[in-house]
Design an enzyme around this catalytic site. Structure first.
Site, PDB file in Angstrom:
ATOM      1  N   CYS A 199      -7.205  -4.172  11.204  1.00  0.00           N
ATOM      2  CA  CYS A 199      -6.040  -4.815  11.183  1.00  0.00           C
ATOM      3  C   CYS A 199      -6.662  -6.398   9.767  1.00  0.00           C
ATOM      4  CB  CYS A 199      -5.928  -5.388  12.446  1.00  0.00           C
ATOM      5  SG  CYS A 199      -5.232  -3.948  13.425  1.00  0.00           S
ATOM      6  N   GLY A 230      -4.072  -2.866   6.814  1.00  0.00           N
ATOM      7  CA  GLY A 230      -3.279  -1.874   7.394  1.00  0.00           C
ATOM      8  C   GLY A 230      -1.753  -1.993   6.964  1.00  0.00           C
ATOM      9  N   ASN A 283      -7.909  -8.427  15.218  1.00  0.00           N
ATOM     10  CA  ASN A 283      -9.000  -7.609  14.392  1.00  0.00           C
ATOM     11  C   ASN A 283     -10.517  -7.445  14.889  1.00  0.00           C
ATOM     12  OD1 ASN A 283     -10.097  -7.473  10.901  1.00  0.00           O
ATOM     13  ND2 ASN A 283      -9.997  -5.676  12.332  1.00  0.00           N
ATOM     14  N   GLY A 284     -10.342  -5.690  15.349  1.00  0.00           N
ATOM     15  CA  GLY A 284     -11.298  -5.784  16.115  1.00  0.00           C
ATOM     16  C   GLY A 284     -11.061  -4.222  16.757  1.00  0.00           C
ATOM     17  N   TYR A 289     -15.856   0.072   2.175  1.00  0.00           N
ATOM     18  CA  TYR A 289     -14.213   0.343   1.995  1.00  0.00           C
ATOM     19  C   TYR A 289     -13.461  -0.355   2.627  1.00  0.00           C
ATOM     20  CZ  TYR A 289     -10.374   2.554   2.841  1.00  0.00           C
ATOM     21  OH  TYR A 289      -9.261   3.473   3.057  1.00  0.00           O
TER      22      TYR A 289
END
Ligand code: AMP
Length: 489
Positions: A8, A35, A135-136, A276
């Site tokens: 995210c 996201g 995020n995570g 990535y």
């Protein structure tokens, strides 16, 4: 319940004279690559807290009128990408926890505010009306669940992020102020988290002690901006200040910036951010993502120099690596594959057949570039192998004489538990097949991965700065019972 895998973006703004919702919109727009499943913004003016969130891209969820209707000088915002099973609006963020006064109207039988929600804030002591973006991923939530159960809060339907916001709000309703509440809950958070929390008068950023997911701070016209990646700063005219440190708790309020270290830092940024996730124009640990990716290609040119007629990248992540490889070996570089930029989520389509069709809808070869040629094709990573197999097939069908498949990272042999959406280990092709077996499966003339050492060297940073779990199986934050899900072979 199995926690949901999420990759995210978080974004936050604090500034008296800033149009915080509009800035959040542009911030989320710059972070869309992290996201595409849902997007949301929450703002506060100290009197009310409002959230709007929905499924889809930022541009699908928001329009100008909606953005103009937000009020306030603080905002938090989120883009979400999750596994197919977790694709529900109730998991969209920001997540709002109602304060004690607002509890009269927002019932806990319906703890998930719908697409639009607005709560009035207490004018007395702060009673825990907060909005959170995460995020995570927390691979294990046992300690959090117990904490919430002790307070008679039912966690059955909660995601890990929902548990965090409810736990912090619960402490605040017990009379504890925001930063103390966060510090009380911090030890219960077992996993990766870059969090932004907005109260009626402050914006708080907090990161796990390894700093697995990135988080950076910037200045903007007397105010502050915090984002998952630095690429969100330039489009809004913000000036990068520094990264939020692993284990740091940073509070921005009327009095300015206050920071404290709430956990001993053990920096381990996920190297997959370089491989990535991150946009090439972002900087991570002070390094340009583009430059590092280019170095991956330069490194692979040293490890596996090929004679070929043309080098082509699989757009977009692998472009920089293919440039580095081609330039080092004096080979011709061409954009031999075209990507339809408007297709998302082929990676997570649950049905394999649909996923294979999805690759064709996303990528098409240009026959004129590859016909009769010895082609080197570059991708950033191989996960399931579905995409690579289709690409090799398409290139041969388009007339390529040889297709050498080069990968700008080592084989992904282990699943991620810290917020990357990877499949289970059994579905990772490199976990079950050797390189020659993979080559055969792909149907490629040759297949070569960047070495692990080569990947580290290309970053210009020491190995101990990174979480390399996808490649090494070394998980710097204990994944507890989830360790049963992996095997070494
Ligand atoms: P696969 O067919 O599973 O081997 O897909 C590999 C492709 O997916 C590569 O082109 C990567 O750029 C991309 N990729 C790698 N990791 C992820 C991820 N977590 N989410 C979406 N795409 C990914």
């Amino acid at each position: 319940m199995q926690p949901l895998g999420e990759k995210c973006a978080v974004f936050g703004v604090y500034g008296k004279d800033l149009e915080v919702a509009r800035l959040s919109f542009f911030g989320l727009f710059a972070l869309q690559h992290r996201g595409q499943e849902s997007a949301g913004i929450a703002t506060t003016n100290g009197k009310t807290m409002t959230v709007h969130k929905g499924m889809g891209l930022v541009s699908q969820v928001f329009n100008d009128e909606l953005i103009g209707s937000f009020k306030g000088h603080i905002a938090v915002a989120h883009n979400r990408y999750s596994t197919a099973g977790g694709s529900k609006v109730k998991h969209a963020q920001p997540m709002l926890a109602a304060g004690a006064s607002a509890l009269k109207t927002v019932s806990y039988e319906d703890p998930h505010p719908s697409l639009n929600d607005s709560v009035s804030l207490s004018s007395g002591p702060d009673d825990g009306a907060i909005a959170l973006v995460h995020n995570g991923n927390l691979p294990t939530t046992a300690a959090l669940e117990q904490f919430l159960r002790e307070r008679s809060i039912d966690t059955a339907e909660f995601s890990d992020s929902r548990m965090i916001v409810e736990a912090i709000a619960a402490r605040m309703r017990e009379g504890v102020e925001l930063t103390t509440a966060i510090k009380d809950v911090y030890p219960l958070l077992q996993g990766a988290f870059s969090l932004l929390i907005m109260s009626r008068d402050s914006l708080v950023a907090v990161r796990d002690h390894c700093g697995i997911r990135p988080l950076s701070l910037a200045r903007l016209n007397g105010g502050w901006v915090i984002a998952s990646e630095t690429c969100a700063f330039a489009p809004i005219g913000a000036e990068y200040e520094r990264d939020i440190a692993p284990g740091e708790l940073l509070v921005i309020d009327e009095k300015g910036l206050h920071s404290e270290q709430v956990a001993e830092p053990n920096p381990k940024l996920d190297i997959f951010e370089f491989v990535y996730f991150a946009r090439p124009d972002s900087r991570l640990l002070g390094k340009s993502v583009y430059e590092v990716r280019r170095n991956f290609g330069v490194q692979l040119a040293k490890e596996y120099p090929l004679e070929a007629d043309v080098v082509i990248p699989v757009p977009e992540t692998a472009i920089a690596s293919a440039v580095g490889y081609a330039e080092t070996l004096g080979l011709r570089f061409e954009m031999g594959l075209t990507k339809n930029r408007y297709i998302h989520r082929t990676f997570i389509t649950p049905d394999q057949h649909v996923r294979e069709q999805g690759v064709k809808a996303k990528l098409t070869p240009i026959p004129e570039v590859v016909q009769g040629k010895r082609v080197v094709v570059f991708d950033d990573s191989i996960v399931r192998g579905t995409t690579s197999r289709q690409i090799v097939k398409m290139l041969f069908e388009a007339g390529a004489k040889e297709v050498h498949f080069l990968v700008a990272s080592p084989p992904v042999k282990f699943p991620d538990f810290y917020g990357i959406d990877t499949p289970q280990q059994k579905d990772l092709i490199a976990a079950t097949k050797s390189v020659p077996e993979m080559q055969e499966y792909l149907g490629a003339t040759s297949l070569r991965f960047l070495s692990y050492e080569g990947m580290i060297a290309a970053t210009g940073l020491p190995e101990n700065q990174f979480c390399t779990s996808c490649f090494s199986g070394v998980y710097p934050i204990d994944i507890k019972e989830r360790a049963q899900e992996i095997t070494f072979r």
